[in-house]
Scaffold this motif. Sequence first.
Motif, PDB file in Angstrom:
ATOM      1  N   UNK A 158       0.801  -1.223   0.000  1.00 29.22           N
ATOM      2  CA  UNK A 158       0.000   0.000   0.000  1.00 29.22           C
ATOM      3  C   UNK A 158       0.829   1.267   0.000  1.00 29.22           C
ATOM      4  N   UNK A 159       2.166   1.129  -0.047  1.00 29.60           N
ATOM      5  CA  UNK A 159       3.035   2.291   0.048  1.00 29.60           C
ATOM      6  C   UNK A 159       3.141   3.077  -1.248  1.00 29.60           C
ATOM      7  N   UNK A 160       3.708   4.273  -1.126  1.00 27.07           N
ATOM      8  CA  UNK A 160       3.789   5.202  -2.248  1.00 27.07           C
ATOM      9  C   UNK A 160       5.208   5.730  -2.390  1.00 27.07           C
ATOM     10  N   UNK A 161       5.738   5.641  -3.610  1.00 28.73           N
ATOM     11  CA  UNK A 161       7.069   6.146  -3.926  1.00 28.73           C
ATOM     12  C   UNK A 161       6.906   7.383  -4.807  1.00 28.73           C
ATOM     13  N   UNK A 162       7.311   8.529  -4.291  1.00 27.58           N
ATOM     14  CA  UNK A 162       7.199   9.798  -5.014  1.00 27.58           C
ATOM     15  C   UNK A 162       8.597  10.218  -5.449  1.00 27.58           C
ATOM     16  N   UNK A 163       8.815  10.280  -6.751  1.00 25.47           N
ATOM     17  CA  UNK A 163      10.128  10.629  -7.267  1.00 25.47           C
ATOM     18  C   UNK A 163      10.145  12.078  -7.737  1.00 25.47           C
ATOM     19  N   UNK A 164      11.124  12.814  -7.221  1.00 32.50           N
ATOM     20  CA  UNK A 164      11.249  14.247  -7.484  1.00 32.50           C
ATOM     21  C   UNK A 164      12.570  14.559  -8.180  1.00 32.50           C
ATOM     22  N   UNK A 165      13.663  13.952  -7.701  1.00 37.69           N
ATOM     23  CA  UNK A 165      14.992  14.280  -8.185  1.00 37.69           C
ATOM     24  C   UNK A 165      15.218  13.892  -9.631  1.00 37.69           C
ATOM     25  N   UNK A 220       9.464  -5.575 -11.494  1.00 39.06           N
ATOM     26  CA  UNK A 220       8.485  -6.582 -11.896  1.00 39.06           C
ATOM     27  C   UNK A 220       7.088  -5.985 -11.779  1.00 39.06           C
ATOM     28  N   UNK A 221       6.238  -6.268 -12.748  1.00 43.57           N
ATOM     29  CA  UNK A 221       4.908  -5.648 -12.761  1.00 43.57           C
ATOM     30  C   UNK A 221       3.899  -6.283 -11.804  1.00 43.57           C
ATOM     31  N   UNK A 222       3.797  -7.628 -11.696  1.00 44.81           N
ATOM     32  CA  UNK A 222       2.754  -8.185 -10.834  1.00 44.81           C
ATOM     33  C   UNK A 222       2.751  -7.663  -9.393  1.00 44.81           C
ATOM     34  N   UNK A 223       3.929  -7.452  -8.750  1.00 48.98           N
ATOM     35  CA  UNK A 223       3.875  -6.966  -7.370  1.00 48.98           C
ATOM     36  C   UNK A 223       3.255  -5.577  -7.211  1.00 48.98           C
ATOM     37  N   UNK A 224       3.230  -4.781  -8.276  1.00 48.51           N
ATOM     38  CA  UNK A 224       2.656  -3.434  -8.135  1.00 48.51           C
ATOM     39  C   UNK A 224       1.170  -3.520  -7.818  1.00 48.51           C
ATOM     40  N   UNK A 225       0.344  -4.246  -8.618  1.00 42.80           N
ATOM     41  CA  UNK A 225      -1.055  -4.380  -8.211  1.00 42.80           C
ATOM     42  C   UNK A 225      -1.239  -5.296  -7.005  1.00 42.80           C
TER      43      UNK A 225
END
Length: 352
Positions: free
Chosen positions: A266-273, A282-287
Amino acid sequence: MRMFQVCVCGQPLQCNEQPTPEPTGTEVLLKVLAAGVCHSDLHLAEGFFDLGGGKRLSLQERGMNLPITLGHENVGEVVALGPDAKGVKIGQKMLADPWIGCGQCGPCRRNEDNLCSAMRSLGVFSNGGYADYLMVPHPRYLFDIGDLPPERAAPLACSGVTTFGALKKVPTLKTEPTVIVGAGGLGLMCLALHQKMGGHSAIVVDIDAAKLDAAKKAGAKAVVDARAPDVVDQIRTLTNGGAWAVVDLVGSSQSARLGYNSLIKGGKYVIVGLFGGDLTVSLPPIPMRALTIQGSYVGSVPEMAELMDLVKRSGLPDVPVATRPLSAVNAALDDLRAGKIVGRVVLQPAVG
């Protein structure tokens, strides 16, 4: 007027002179009082961003025409107005929001100039504040700083609104620890604003011991050396199983893997730099893990207004700021490139 410009990508900025422009229409001319030095200026001077895998994003292909005067964190004094410039007065000290759009597209009509696909940003696609004077196309991009010191207010135009906009994308800001990757000028600004926005706590990650020490002194709950072989395990321990939010102010292949791998379900990675590189996941772990990867690019005009209101209510972010004369711009960029700067360097045209 003097102006320090990129004339050839990859070479030091050149000091050129031209007549001081006269504003027309809605334009406002500022006498520059303070111009912050941002890590993005290194990419702009080089002329590209690293896309990873040997690929580059050319800034000239995106519309950066040379020569161009750098400098997008600017505070100046209003010295001249076009006949249609309303709501500003001669003598006001103003912060210039540099993230200017075309004014015609959907995002611009929604006051989201930062999402415009044909931006005219100051110091990127139009001349910026590494100069004696700066032309701003419309008063809507100007914010009165009142009695704030110009050198302390100038970084709000980029590092301030950029980290403010990123933190607004963190839904767990007030309930869970936020992991901040990078303790440079952006990182320390992010940490200070995290506190002013009522953030729960912050864990700061970097490779530089001096910067980690600065973050700890500035109120980070914990600091973690990104070079440690167990850095992800340390973050997971400090966040009770994984981070609900990681704000990556570096944006390298290494920082992206660290940030993504540190997330809880359920976490969120926000990339700014914008350091550069790529990320393969890998795509399956994202959903399956309900993860979010989101980019955050500077901030909108309304977010700049929100930030200025926050600062006027709660005070300036406590970020180390060192001043240098404008003539020392190339030395400042060299020091930034070498990782020698803690906090922010701000140039002052009146000094040299």
